[in-house]
Design a protein around this motif. Structure first.
Motif, PDB file in Angstrom:
ATOM      1  N   GLY A   1       0.833  -1.137  -0.304  1.00  0.00           N
ATOM      2  CA  GLY A   1      -0.084   0.243  -0.537  1.00  0.00           C
ATOM      3  C   GLY A   1       0.960   1.668  -0.005  1.00  0.00           C
ATOM      4  N   HIS A   2       2.413   1.234   0.023  1.00  0.00           N
ATOM      5  CA  HIS A   2       2.883   2.389   0.220  1.00  0.00           C
ATOM      6  C   HIS A   2       3.560   2.806  -0.915  1.00  0.00           C
ATOM      7  CE1 HIS A   2       1.881   1.437   4.610  1.00  0.00           C
ATOM      8  NE2 HIS A   2       1.958   2.331   4.434  1.00  0.00           N
ATOM      9  N   ASN A   3       3.455   1.906  -2.550  1.00  0.00           N
ATOM     10  CA  ASN A   3       4.373   2.115  -3.626  1.00  0.00           C
ATOM     11  C   ASN A   3       3.923   3.335  -3.863  1.00  0.00           C
ATOM     12  OD1 ASN A   3       5.882   0.114  -3.586  1.00  0.00           O
ATOM     13  ND2 ASN A   3       4.502  -1.181  -4.210  1.00  0.00           N
ATOM     14  N   ARG A   4       4.504   4.347  -4.551  1.00  0.00           N
ATOM     15  CA  ARG A   4       4.213   5.458  -5.607  1.00  0.00           C
ATOM     16  C   ARG A   4       2.848   5.230  -6.473  1.00  0.00           C
ATOM     17  NH1 ARG A   4       7.119   6.375 -10.512  1.00  0.00           N
ATOM     18  NH2 ARG A   4       8.908   5.706  -9.199  1.00  0.00           N
ATOM     19  N   GLU A   5       2.595   4.006  -6.682  1.00  0.00           N
ATOM     20  CA  GLU A   5       0.896   4.200  -7.568  1.00  0.00           C
ATOM     21  C   GLU A   5      -0.243   3.927  -6.337  1.00  0.00           C
ATOM     22  OE1 GLU A   5       0.784   6.271 -10.239  1.00  0.00           O
ATOM     23  OE2 GLU A   5       2.869   6.992 -10.576  1.00  0.00           O
ATOM     24  N   ASN A   6       0.348   3.411  -5.733  1.00  0.00           N
ATOM     25  CA  ASN A   6      -0.954   2.782  -4.704  1.00  0.00           C
ATOM     26  C   ASN A   6      -1.961   4.051  -4.069  1.00  0.00           C
ATOM     27  OD1 ASN A   6       1.330   0.844  -3.469  1.00  0.00           O
ATOM     28  ND2 ASN A   6      -0.486  -0.196  -4.917  1.00  0.00           N
ATOM     29  N   TYR A   7      -3.125   4.081  -4.119  1.00  0.00           N
ATOM     30  CA  TYR A   7      -4.266   4.287  -3.551  1.00  0.00           C
ATOM     31  C   TYR A   7      -3.952   4.965  -2.219  1.00  0.00           C
ATOM     32  CZ  TYR A   7      -5.939   5.128  -7.991  1.00  0.00           C
ATOM     33  OH  TYR A   7      -6.271   5.590  -8.854  1.00  0.00           O
ATOM     34  N   MET A   8      -3.221   5.669  -1.222  1.00  0.00           N
ATOM     35  CA  MET A   8      -3.933   5.931  -0.296  1.00  0.00           C
ATOM     36  C   MET A   8      -5.285   6.073   0.902  1.00  0.00           C
ATOM     37  SD  MET A   8      -1.547   9.509   0.758  1.00  0.00           S
ATOM     38  CE  MET A   8      -1.096   9.073   2.262  1.00  0.00           C
ATOM     39  N   VAL A   9      -5.698   4.610   0.915  1.00  0.00           N
ATOM     40  CA  VAL A   9      -7.054   4.405   0.890  1.00  0.00           C
ATOM     41  C   VAL A   9      -6.620   4.839   2.742  1.00  0.00           C
ATOM     42  CG1 VAL A   9      -7.624   2.673  -0.519  1.00  0.00           C
ATOM     43  CG2 VAL A   9      -6.231   1.921   1.703  1.00  0.00           C
ATOM     44  N   PRO A  10      -7.890   4.606   3.741  1.00  0.00           N
ATOM     45  CA  PRO A  10      -9.386   4.959   3.405  1.00  0.00           C
ATOM     46  C   PRO A  10      -9.547   6.067   3.410  1.00  0.00           C
ATOM     47  CG  PRO A  10      -9.182   4.981   5.785  1.00  0.00           C
ATOM     48  CD  PRO A  10      -7.959   4.920   5.056  1.00  0.00           C
ATOM     49  N   PHE A  11      -8.785   7.354   2.653  1.00  0.00           N
ATOM     50  CA  PHE A  11      -9.428   8.121   2.302  1.00  0.00           C
ATOM     51  C   PHE A  11      -9.989   9.090   1.313  1.00  0.00           C
ATOM     52  CE2 PHE A  11      -4.859   8.105   4.922  1.00  0.00           C
ATOM     53  CZ  PHE A  11      -5.750   8.724   5.893  1.00  0.00           C
ATOM     54  N   ILE A  12     -10.766   9.552   1.369  1.00  0.00           N
ATOM     55  CA  ILE A  12     -11.880   9.917  -0.018  1.00  0.00           C
ATOM     56  C   ILE A  12     -11.311  11.292  -0.238  1.00  0.00           C
ATOM     57  CG2 ILE A  12     -13.629  10.073  -0.453  1.00  0.00           C
ATOM     58  CD1 ILE A  12     -14.435   7.195   0.691  1.00  0.00           C
ATOM     59  N   PRO A  13     -10.994  12.059  -1.174  1.00  0.00           N
ATOM     60  CA  PRO A  13     -11.079  11.514  -2.416  1.00  0.00           C
ATOM     61  C   PRO A  13      -9.748  10.415  -2.501  1.00  0.00           C
ATOM     62  CG  PRO A  13     -10.947  13.654  -2.348  1.00  0.00           C
ATOM     63  CD  PRO A  13     -11.104  13.916  -1.663  1.00  0.00           C
ATOM     64  N   LEU A  14      -9.782   9.696  -3.440  1.00  0.00           N
ATOM     65  CA  LEU A  14      -8.101   8.769  -3.414  1.00  0.00           C
ATOM     66  C   LEU A  14      -7.680   9.703  -4.068  1.00  0.00           C
ATOM     67  CD1 LEU A  14      -9.892   5.428  -4.416  1.00  0.00           C
ATOM     68  CD2 LEU A  14      -9.351   5.768  -1.749  1.00  0.00           C
ATOM     69  N   TYR A  15      -6.490   9.350  -3.492  1.00  0.00           N
ATOM     70  CA  TYR A  15      -5.234  10.188  -3.869  1.00  0.00           C
ATOM     71  C   TYR A  15      -4.019   9.218  -3.926  1.00  0.00           C
ATOM     72  CZ  TYR A  15      -7.094  14.846  -3.671  1.00  0.00           C
ATOM     73  OH  TYR A  15      -8.224  15.838  -3.804  1.00  0.00           O
ATOM     74  N   ARG A  16      -3.166   8.984  -5.222  1.00  0.00           N
ATOM     75  CA  ARG A  16      -2.270   8.019  -4.782  1.00  0.00           C
ATOM     76  C   ARG A  16      -1.256   9.227  -4.205  1.00  0.00           C
ATOM     77  NH1 ARG A  16      -2.964   4.342  -9.419  1.00  0.00           N
ATOM     78  NH2 ARG A  16      -4.323   5.111 -10.964  1.00  0.00           N
ATOM     79  N   ASN A  17      -0.541   7.608  -3.565  1.00  0.00           N
ATOM     80  CA  ASN A  17       1.384   8.135  -2.606  1.00  0.00           C
ATOM     81  C   ASN A  17       2.008   9.310  -3.384  1.00  0.00           C
ATOM     82  OD1 ASN A  17       0.619   6.726  -0.586  1.00  0.00           O
ATOM     83  ND2 ASN A  17       1.229   4.340  -1.569  1.00  0.00           N
ATOM     84  N   GLY A  18       2.637   8.757  -4.369  1.00  0.00           N
ATOM     85  CA  GLY A  18       3.011   9.539  -4.966  1.00  0.00           C
ATOM     86  C   GLY A  18       2.803  11.288  -5.576  1.00  0.00           C
ATOM     87  N   GLU A  19       1.416  11.316  -5.151  1.00  0.00           N
ATOM     88  CA  GLU A  19       0.884  12.855  -5.759  1.00  0.00           C
ATOM     89  C   GLU A  19       1.287  13.222  -4.498  1.00  0.00           C
ATOM     90  OE1 GLU A  19      -3.079  13.117  -7.077  1.00  0.00           O
ATOM     91  OE2 GLU A  19      -3.004  10.812  -7.448  1.00  0.00           O
ATOM     92  N   PHE A  20       1.741  12.631  -2.300  1.00  0.00           N
ATOM     93  CA  PHE A  20       2.046  13.626  -1.894  1.00  0.00           C
ATOM     94  C   PHE A  20       3.247  13.870  -1.781  1.00  0.00           C
ATOM     95  CE2 PHE A  20      -2.274  13.116  -1.180  1.00  0.00           C
ATOM     96  CZ  PHE A  20      -3.198  14.030  -0.608  1.00  0.00           C
ATOM     97  N   PHE A  21       4.079  14.069  -3.088  1.00  0.00           N
ATOM     98  CA  PHE A  21       5.482  13.694  -2.803  1.00  0.00           C
ATOM     99  C   PHE A  21       6.334  14.901  -2.988  1.00  0.00           C
ATOM    100  CE2 PHE A  21       9.543  12.542  -3.703  1.00  0.00           C
ATOM    101  CZ  PHE A  21      10.567  11.969  -2.355  1.00  0.00           C
ATOM    102  N   ILE A  22       5.674  15.900  -2.456  1.00  0.00           N
ATOM    103  CA  ILE A  22       5.552  17.374  -3.523  1.00  0.00           C
ATOM    104  C   ILE A  22       5.955  18.331  -2.249  1.00  0.00           C
ATOM    105  CG2 ILE A  22       4.472  17.027  -5.497  1.00  0.00           C
ATOM    106  CD1 ILE A  22       2.015  17.702  -4.158  1.00  0.00           C
TER     107      ILE A  22
END
Length: 191
Positions: A81-102
């Protein structure tokens, strides 16, 4: 991010913590004990928010210092669940982990102690340097005077050597001469 947040606190498949592998992030969870030391209930503890805000600020400092590309975030072999393209569940709306690497500024918040001060003018830029120069001005003037004296001495010595060389150059005979001078020259030694 992964090293602060996930290393050793709990196995992502079982949610059972492993104290022997606890990292910087996880040590505080364990030390606080109570609900903070349980994966399922740690978010219910009020100190959880303070702790995670601090971990986030450490991560933000790292991001600003190293400015990594998004591709640095692992695409594979991270905990489940912690790879770049995995979704951060159970958070909604769904975002991928890599989207927060900013940087946090791009997410809409910032840390005051990490803010870079803006310079109002060129004078504000020069002020610290001028203050340092004011503190060591006597040394600067002394170095300039001594440097000037040494330069004057070296120049005088160089000029004296050049003058002496010109005086002795009359004895040196040229290899090629004008035809008029050639008839009047004598190559005999007067020893």
């Amino acid at each position: 991010m992964i090293s602060f947040h996930h290393t050793g606190f709990a196995d992502p498949r079982t949610a059972i913590s492993n104290i022997s592998q606890s990292g910087l992030h996880n040590a505080l969870h364990i030390y606080m004990n109570g609900s903070m030391s349980q994966v399922q209930g740690s978010a219910n503890d009020p100190i959880f928010v303070v702790h995670h805000a601090f971990v986030d600020s450490i991560f933000e400092r790292w991001l600003r210092r190293h400015r990594p590309l998004r591709e640095i975030y692992p695409a594979a072999n991270a905990p489940i669940g912690h790879n770049r393209e995995n979704y951060m569940v159970p958070f909604i709306p769904l975002y991928r982990n890599g989207e927060f690497f900013i940087p946090s500024r791009e997410l809409g918040y910032d840390y005051q102690y990490l803010e870079e001060p803006e310079l109002a003018s060129f004078q504000d830029f020069l002020t610290p340097y001028l203050e340092q120069a004011r503190q060591i001005w006597a040394w600067l003037v002394g170095a300039a005077v001594i440097g000037g004296i040494i330069t004057a001495l070296l120049t005088g010595i160089a000029l004296a050597c050049r003058k002496k060389r010109r005086e002795t150059s009359a004895e040196i005979q040229p290899l090629l001469t004008e035809s008029e001078d050639y008839n009047n020259m004598s190559y005999q030694s007067h020893l």
